[in-house]
Write an enzyme that holds these catalytic residues in place. Structure first.
Site, PDB file in Angstrom:
ATOM      1  N   LYS A 282      21.281  52.712  52.403  1.00  0.00           N
ATOM      2  CA  LYS A 282      22.135  52.556  51.226  1.00  0.00           C
ATOM      3  C   LYS A 282      23.108  51.382  51.310  1.00  0.00           C
ATOM      4  O   LYS A 282      23.666  51.086  52.348  1.00  0.00           O
ATOM      5  CB  LYS A 282      22.951  53.841  50.977  1.00  0.00           C
ATOM      6  CG  LYS A 282      22.142  55.005  50.490  1.00  0.00           C
ATOM      7  CD  LYS A 282      21.438  54.772  49.168  1.00  0.00           C
ATOM      8  CE  LYS A 282      22.372  54.843  47.988  1.00  0.00           C
ATOM      9  NZ  LYS A 282      22.928  56.168  47.749  1.00  0.00           N
ATOM     10  N   GLU A 289      32.353  51.019  41.069  1.00  0.00           N
ATOM     11  CA  GLU A 289      32.507  52.423  40.665  1.00  0.00           C
ATOM     12  C   GLU A 289      33.975  52.837  40.632  1.00  0.00           C
ATOM     13  O   GLU A 289      34.413  53.567  39.733  1.00  0.00           O
ATOM     14  CB  GLU A 289      31.745  53.333  41.627  1.00  0.00           C
ATOM     15  CG  GLU A 289      30.234  53.190  41.490  1.00  0.00           C
ATOM     16  CD  GLU A 289      29.509  53.893  42.639  1.00  0.00           C
ATOM     17  OE1 GLU A 289      29.634  55.113  42.762  1.00  0.00           O
ATOM     18  OE2 GLU A 289      28.839  53.198  43.425  1.00  0.00           O
TER      19      GLU A 289
END
Ligand code: ARG
Length: 460
Positions: A282, A289
């Protein structure tokens, strides 16, 4: 004893003391409070309301209090409730009786309004500089991507081809409005409530123009009740910041989409991404965000202040003390988000091949195909239907418009000629959109130049 303790027979309950005090959050306005008090004392001296000697002692004392607070020598306490009474206490402890004359012809109600205006005025300038720097990052990225073809979307469906520069410059335009909105807000905020007193002005021969001028305000506020009860400037700033955060949040959402494997239009720099504690592969866009998430708290502050002010009778009410935490939080949030967002954008790697590949699917040159027929003489509405039929034909034959043979095209309309293939090339579709504000290089160049001029004009 409290500064206001004269008419009380009992100590304040400890719970009430904590509940009522605001020093934990208004302490950050100590500079502005002292600045306002210096202007007030100077004016009192010049107008002969206090002696010149007392005025001088107060001004010197306040400067000493300022350095004591800055060096951590002076302690701000909840017992003294708020920054205004803390400063007055510290001053009187330092210079004695002259300090007790400072509050002549003044109330905390006009004092707090002055402090907050001075404080926010400065914060607006800082936030504005942050926006201008983000715009500069947009200019740089746009300059590099004027010929980077990407799909433009409506309904998140591929719609018409644009350039990445055009997409970025849309945010540049939004941010210009944010800058001018903040400037407007600052202009309206820049009137001085000092001298409104508690609510009804004062019987002393004060000079409100003198203090207003000294503190860099355009003029004194014209109505004393309004002077102490107005919090429009807080709400207006929160509105402007909410709109700014909306823009940053939309931009963040797009960055998040663009980083996904589904898009892969950009790759964020390692320094601006984070990993997962369990999934080794990841690389997450946490910065974008968080900016998107923090937008919620700025909206929350706006709603909080609108609700706190709604239905308040004139003039000052303690409810209004709730203004500070909310507007401070919103200001802090904007100041936190802008530089990190600019850094994320500056270090972001654009992947033009993926953008070009995505633009190659989804028939985003269908409008151009209809325009081609229209330019050959077919009414646009008929051309629209003809190309609609062609797209349907393509989907059933698994072809793109530009992959159809001229014969296949001519079966649908004899107006099609060899030159249609040039008209359908995405680079030409973008390049021919030269209408004012369009994505052609001539127009993105104009937008970039105008944005650069805007940044220069609005930089202090
Ligand atoms: N701490 C107060 C505030 O933030 C200052 C004004 C207090 N005025 C008063 N009448 N209690 O609003």
């Amino acid at each position: 004893m409290k500064l206001w303790g004269g008419r009380f027979q009992k100590e304040t309950d400890a719970l009430v003391n904590d509940f009522n005090s605001s020093i934990q959050f208004d302490g950050r306005m100590y500079r502005e409070d002292i600045q306002g008090s210096i202007a007030h004392a100077t004016m009192l001296g010049k107008c002969g309301i206090i002696s010149q000697a007392d005025a001088d002692a107060i001004v010197e004392g306040l400067k000493a209090v300022l350095s004591d607070i800055e060096s951590g020598k002076a302690e701000l306490t909840a017992d003294n409730e708020d920054i205004h009474m803390n400063v007055e206490r510290l001053l009187t402890a330092k210079i004695g009786d002259a300090g007790k004359r400072l509050h002549t012809a003044r109330s905390r109600n006009d004092q707090v309004a002055v402090d907050l205006r001075l404080y926010l005025r400065h914060e607006i300038d800082t936030i504005k500089a942050g926006i201008l720097d983000l715009q500069q990052a947009i200019v740089e990225k746009a300059q590099e991507n004027q010929e980077t073809v990407m799909p433009g979307y409506t309904h998140l469906q591929r719609a018409q081809p644009i350039s990445f520069a055009q997409h970025l410059l849309a945010y540049g335009a939004m941010l210009s409005r944010d800058v001018t909105r903040l400037e407007d807000c600052r202009k309206r905020m820049n009137e001085c409530p000092l001298g409104s007193g508690a609510l009804a002005g004062t019987t002393y021969p004060i000079d409100r123009w003198m203090t207003a001028r000294d503190l860099g305000f355009d003029r004194p506020m014209g109505n004393s009740l309004d002077g102490v009860s107005d919090r429009d400037y807080v709400i207006e700033l929160l509105s402007a910041l909410s709109i700014l955060m909306t823009h940053l949040s939309r931009f963040s959402e797009e960055v998040i989409l663009w980083c996904s494997w589904e898009f892969k239009f950009v790759e964020l720099d390692d320094a601006y991404s984070t990993g997962s504690s369990i999934m080794p592969q990841k690389k997450n866009p946490d910065v974008a965000e968080l900016v998107r998430g923090k937008t919620g708290r700025v909206y929350g502050s706006l709603m909080g202040m609108l609700t706190a002010m709604k239905g308040l009778p004139l003039a000052y009410n303690k409810d209004m003390q709730e203004d500070k935490e909310q507007v401070f939080d919103a200001v802090d949030t904007a100041k936190l988000c802008l530089p990190v967002f600019a850094g994320m954008l500056r270090t972001m790697r654009v992947l033009p091949e993926s953008m070009r590949a995505a633009a190659g699917h989804g028939f985003i040159n269908a409008t151009d195909c209809a325009d081609y027929l229209t330019k050959k003489g077919m009414p646009f509405r008929d051309a629209y239907t003809t190309v609609g039929n062609l797209v349907y034909y393509c989907t059933t034959h698994r072809k793109l418009l530009e992959e159809l043979e001229l014969e296949e095209l001519r079966k649908i309309s004899p107006l099609f000629g060899e030159d249609v293939y040039e008209a359908l090339k995405l680079e030409n579709c973008v390049g021919q959109r030269k209408s004012y504000g369009g994505p052609a290089v001539s127009e993105t160049t104009r937008q970039i130049e105008e944005l650069k001029a805007f940044i220069a004009d609005h930089t202090a």
